[in-house]
Write a protein that holds these residues in place. Sequence first.
Motif, PDB file in Angstrom:
ATOM      1  N   GLY A 115       5.222  -4.491  -8.125  1.00  0.00           N
ATOM      2  CA  GLY A 115       5.178  -5.905  -8.496  1.00  0.00           C
ATOM      3  C   GLY A 115       4.000  -6.621  -7.865  1.00  0.00           C
ATOM      4  O   GLY A 115       3.160  -6.012  -7.184  1.00  0.00           O
ATOM      5  N   ASP A 116       3.961  -7.907  -8.095  1.00  0.00           N
ATOM      6  CA  ASP A 116       2.818  -8.719  -7.696  1.00  0.00           C
ATOM      7  C   ASP A 116       3.062  -9.388  -6.343  1.00  0.00           C
ATOM      8  O   ASP A 116       3.983 -10.192  -6.195  1.00  0.00           O
ATOM      9  CB  ASP A 116       2.560  -9.771  -8.791  1.00  0.00           C
ATOM     10  CG  ASP A 116       1.189 -10.400  -8.637  1.00  0.00           C
ATOM     11  OD1 ASP A 116       0.701 -10.520  -7.503  1.00  0.00           O
ATOM     12  OD2 ASP A 116       0.593 -10.772  -9.665  1.00  0.00           O
ATOM     13  N   GLY A 117       2.229  -9.056  -5.394  1.00  0.00           N
ATOM     14  CA  GLY A 117       2.376  -9.590  -4.036  1.00  0.00           C
ATOM     15  C   GLY A 117       2.065 -11.075  -3.937  1.00  0.00           C
ATOM     16  O   GLY A 117       2.415 -11.719  -2.946  1.00  0.00           O
ATOM     17  N   ARG A 118       1.397 -11.614  -4.961  1.00  0.00           N
ATOM     18  CA  ARG A 118       1.061 -13.040  -4.886  1.00  0.00           C
ATOM     19  C   ARG A 118       2.284 -13.892  -5.192  1.00  0.00           C
ATOM     20  O   ARG A 118       2.533 -14.890  -4.525  1.00  0.00           O
ATOM     21  CB  ARG A 118      -0.072 -13.366  -5.874  1.00  0.00           C
ATOM     22  CG  ARG A 118      -1.358 -12.664  -5.514  1.00  0.00           C
ATOM     23  CD  ARG A 118      -2.343 -12.696  -6.655  1.00  0.00           C
ATOM     24  NE  ARG A 118      -1.897 -11.912  -7.809  1.00  0.00           N
ATOM     25  CZ  ARG A 118      -2.628 -11.634  -8.857  1.00  0.00           C
ATOM     26  NH1 ARG A 118      -3.859 -12.095  -8.925  1.00  0.00           N
ATOM     27  NH2 ARG A 118      -2.160 -10.914  -9.852  1.00  0.00           N
ATOM     28  N   LEU A 175       5.863  -4.986  -1.787  1.00  0.00           N
ATOM     29  CA  LEU A 175       5.380  -5.047  -3.168  1.00  0.00           C
ATOM     30  C   LEU A 175       4.031  -4.349  -3.217  1.00  0.00           C
ATOM     31  O   LEU A 175       3.223  -4.469  -2.287  1.00  0.00           O
ATOM     32  CB  LEU A 175       5.185  -6.500  -3.618  1.00  0.00           C
ATOM     33  CG  LEU A 175       6.471  -7.282  -3.704  1.00  0.00           C
ATOM     34  CD1 LEU A 175       6.460  -8.401  -2.682  1.00  0.00           C
ATOM     35  CD2 LEU A 175       6.661  -7.846  -5.082  1.00  0.00           C
ATOM     36  N   GLU A 176       3.833  -3.631  -4.295  1.00  0.00           N
ATOM     37  CA  GLU A 176       2.553  -2.970  -4.516  1.00  0.00           C
ATOM     38  C   GLU A 176       2.366  -2.888  -6.020  1.00  0.00           C
ATOM     39  O   GLU A 176       3.286  -2.502  -6.736  1.00  0.00           O
ATOM     40  CB  GLU A 176       2.574  -1.580  -3.862  1.00  0.00           C
ATOM     41  CG  GLU A 176       1.417  -0.676  -4.214  1.00  0.00           C
ATOM     42  CD  GLU A 176       0.043  -1.257  -3.878  1.00  0.00           C
ATOM     43  OE1 GLU A 176      -0.203  -1.669  -2.746  1.00  0.00           O
ATOM     44  OE2 GLU A 176      -0.811  -1.295  -4.816  1.00  0.00           O
ATOM     45  N   CYS A 177       1.170  -3.276  -6.503  1.00  0.00           N
ATOM     46  CA  CYS A 177       1.009  -3.331  -7.957  1.00  0.00           C
ATOM     47  C   CYS A 177       0.392  -2.071  -8.544  1.00  0.00           C
ATOM     48  O   CYS A 177       0.425  -1.880  -9.749  1.00  0.00           O
ATOM     49  CB  CYS A 177       0.214  -4.567  -8.361  1.00  0.00           C
ATOM     50  SG  CYS A 177      -1.531  -4.406  -8.042  1.00  0.00           S
ATOM     51  N   THR A 224      -4.690  -7.148 -10.413  1.00  0.00           N
ATOM     52  CA  THR A 224      -4.935  -7.068  -8.969  1.00  0.00           C
ATOM     53  C   THR A 224      -5.568  -8.352  -8.446  1.00  0.00           C
ATOM     54  O   THR A 224      -6.099  -9.169  -9.216  1.00  0.00           O
ATOM     55  CB  THR A 224      -5.856  -5.879  -8.640  1.00  0.00           C
ATOM     56  OG1 THR A 224      -7.087  -6.071  -9.336  1.00  0.00           O
ATOM     57  CG2 THR A 224      -5.243  -4.565  -9.064  1.00  0.00           C
ATOM     58  N   VAL A 225      -5.523  -8.494  -7.144  1.00  0.00           N
ATOM     59  CA  VAL A 225      -6.151  -9.628  -6.466  1.00  0.00           C
ATOM     60  C   VAL A 225      -7.652  -9.661  -6.794  1.00  0.00           C
ATOM     61  O   VAL A 225      -8.280  -8.609  -6.969  1.00  0.00           O
ATOM     62  CB  VAL A 225      -5.911  -9.470  -4.933  1.00  0.00           C
ATOM     63  CG1 VAL A 225      -6.844 -10.347  -4.121  1.00  0.00           C
ATOM     64  CG2 VAL A 225      -4.449  -9.773  -4.597  1.00  0.00           C
ATOM     65  N   HIS A 226      -8.202 -10.848  -6.849  1.00  0.00           N
ATOM     66  CA  HIS A 226      -9.642 -11.016  -7.145  1.00  0.00           C
ATOM     67  C   HIS A 226     -10.478 -10.594  -5.932  1.00  0.00           C
ATOM     68  O   HIS A 226     -11.099 -11.435  -5.262  1.00  0.00           O
ATOM     69  CB  HIS A 226      -9.958 -12.478  -7.455  1.00  0.00           C
ATOM     70  CG  HIS A 226      -9.426 -12.975  -8.749  1.00  0.00           C
ATOM     71  ND1 HIS A 226      -8.090 -13.183  -8.983  1.00  0.00           N
ATOM     72  CD2 HIS A 226     -10.070 -13.328  -9.895  1.00  0.00           C
ATOM     73  CE1 HIS A 226      -7.922 -13.643 -10.213  1.00  0.00           C
ATOM     74  NE2 HIS A 226      -9.107 -13.739 -10.790  1.00  0.00           N
ATOM     75  N   GLY A 265       0.828  -1.207   0.000  1.00  0.00           N
ATOM     76  CA  GLY A 265       0.000   0.000   0.000  1.00  0.00           C
ATOM     77  C   GLY A 265       0.861   1.256   0.000  1.00  0.00           C
ATOM     78  O   GLY A 265       1.871   1.354  -0.707  1.00  0.00           O
ATOM     79  N   VAL A 266       0.492   2.221   0.864  1.00  0.00           N
ATOM     80  CA  VAL A 266       1.218   3.495   0.903  1.00  0.00           C
ATOM     81  C   VAL A 266       2.400   3.446   1.871  1.00  0.00           C
ATOM     82  O   VAL A 266       2.901   4.480   2.307  1.00  0.00           O
ATOM     83  CB  VAL A 266       0.276   4.667   1.258  1.00  0.00           C
ATOM     84  CG1 VAL A 266      -0.701   4.934   0.132  1.00  0.00           C
ATOM     85  CG2 VAL A 266      -0.470   4.396   2.569  1.00  0.00           C
ATOM     86  N   GLY A 267       2.820   2.236   2.218  1.00  0.00           N
ATOM     87  CA  GLY A 267       4.066   2.104   2.985  1.00  0.00           C
ATOM     88  C   GLY A 267       3.921   2.223   4.492  1.00  0.00           C
ATOM     89  O   GLY A 267       4.885   2.583   5.175  1.00  0.00           O
ATOM     90  N   THR A 268       2.755   1.871   5.015  1.00  0.00           N
ATOM     91  CA  THR A 268       2.572   1.988   6.478  1.00  0.00           C
ATOM     92  C   THR A 268       3.572   1.101   7.220  1.00  0.00           C
ATOM     93  O   THR A 268       4.186   1.533   8.199  1.00  0.00           O
ATOM     94  CB  THR A 268       1.124   1.612   6.870  1.00  0.00           C
ATOM     95  OG1 THR A 268       0.234   2.317   6.020  1.00  0.00           O
ATOM     96  CG2 THR A 268       0.825   1.960   8.321  1.00  0.00           C
ATOM     97  N   THR A 269       3.745  -0.134   6.746  1.00  0.00           N
ATOM     98  CA  THR A 269       4.701  -1.024   7.418  1.00  0.00           C
ATOM     99  C   THR A 269       6.112  -0.446   7.304  1.00  0.00           C
ATOM    100  O   THR A 269       6.857  -0.396   8.291  1.00  0.00           O
ATOM    101  CB  THR A 269       4.684  -2.430   6.771  1.00  0.00           C
ATOM    102  OG1 THR A 269       3.335  -2.888   6.707  1.00  0.00           O
ATOM    103  CG2 THR A 269       5.516  -3.420   7.563  1.00  0.00           C
TER     104      THR A 269
END
Length: 447
Positions: free
Chosen positions: A257-260, A108-110, A313-315, A83-87
């Motif tokens: 990139g893809d988090g999956r 990773l964030e797509c 994106t994720v389903h 996401g917006v980098g909270t972690t």
Amino acid sequence: MEKGGNAAQRLLQGHYLQLQARFAFQETGHYSSLVVPNGNGRAPVHRWFHLKEAFSCGLLSRVVADTRLEDQPSIRVLDPFAGVGTTAVSLANLAAQNSLRRVTFHGLECNPFIQLVGTAKLTAMQAPTKTFGRLARKVAATAYCGKVQAPPVPDLSTFHNDSYFDENDLDLLLRLRASIDLEESAGAGQQDIALARLCLGASVEPISSLRRDGRALRYVPTKIRARPIRNFLARAAQIEMDMPDERVAVQGRIHLGDGRSMSCVPPRPTFDLVIFSPPYPNNIDYTEVYKMEAWLLGMFEDPLGFLSQRLNTVHSHPSIKREAMDDTGLSHVTDVVAPILDVVPEDHYASQRRAMINGYASDMARTLESAWNRLRPGGDLVYVVGNSLHGNGEQGFIIAADLIMAEIARRLGFIIERIDVARRLRRRHSESPFLRESIMFAKRPNS
Ligand SMILES: C[S@@+](CC[C@H](N)C(=O)[O-])C[C@H]1O[C@@H](n2cnc3c(N)ncnc32)[C@H](O)[C@@H]1O
């Protein structure tokens, strides 16, 4: 899911109860205020862009304490839905307070705009810039004085509706974009350019008559619209104010990139903690909800580019038809999702809803398997996820993402330590005990 209901609904209820009995559920309340973006609007750096689906800037420190990771001399953390980098920013804050030594973060964030926000924040912590304020003021002056020409209005119908945007305001936003591009080609630092784009993206919603509202952008005719240049400069001033005085020693970055698959993060060295909040199966289409920012910045050239982003994106939403699904991993969990597929009402949306449920389970199976591969033996897996209500009245049913994911993780070999129910979700016409948002703690076994 309602009391009573039809046979398929009763079977689903029984299925969920059976799954639930396999895990240690608790309701400590420790995480109730942390699974939502509490505090982010006031916290330096976090507040540069509001993602309403973010978790709290206070979540990570609580997780690090609860998993006893703070006792380690070094820590490597991975967030596949960054996401917006909270972690990232929370981890950098821990490093800055010396609570943790030798810190590495990969995310990773797509979504290209959301990834830009997270990257700009993390980079600002790693290498604070002192030149950004000057660049922002120059960009604003160039745009205001009309020294650059606005690029064409993007091919998104929202920008062509004069109830939503004032033509002159939109022109100013586009001139800001051209002015940033000009500075970039003149050799301005990439970090300053990214921060300027963040300020511009963050100004789009405030200058419109639209408001993000759950799954959609809602027209609010009475909304007081912000002034484009003033808003841009106010955001730039906030960034200057929040800019750390010193570098924070955090290695790593947020990848587009893809988090999956997590394929752009090398499998070695492994991580101590994989932590995330995936999209929930709640019909939120992030590409749609955050489309104005990305289109305004020229991140999508045409409707096809936009569509292909949505397909990445994720389903979590049934709003687009996907031709072929990568169902790697689904074969191991068909029995977990079958009772949910059986309650889907046979209406107009049935096939897309079923595709979403299968797709979601498959996506989470891939994510959890990738997390397993990236974790060191003994490493921690922590995620926040919410269950959601679909359909109406008698035909309403719940997708219990917390149970589906826990069962997939268990089958992969994770030791599920506990699931803490952080919040009960209230929906009209439903009092189901499965309507909740939870945080799951698991470990990859030592051997
Ligand atoms: C619940 S949000 C995560 C918010 C994050 N925890 C934070 O606090 O900023 C889920 C994120 O997953 C992203 N996403 C959706 N599909 C993705 C994919 N296939 N790979 C990586 N990110 C994805 C969305 O764009 C969204 O930003």
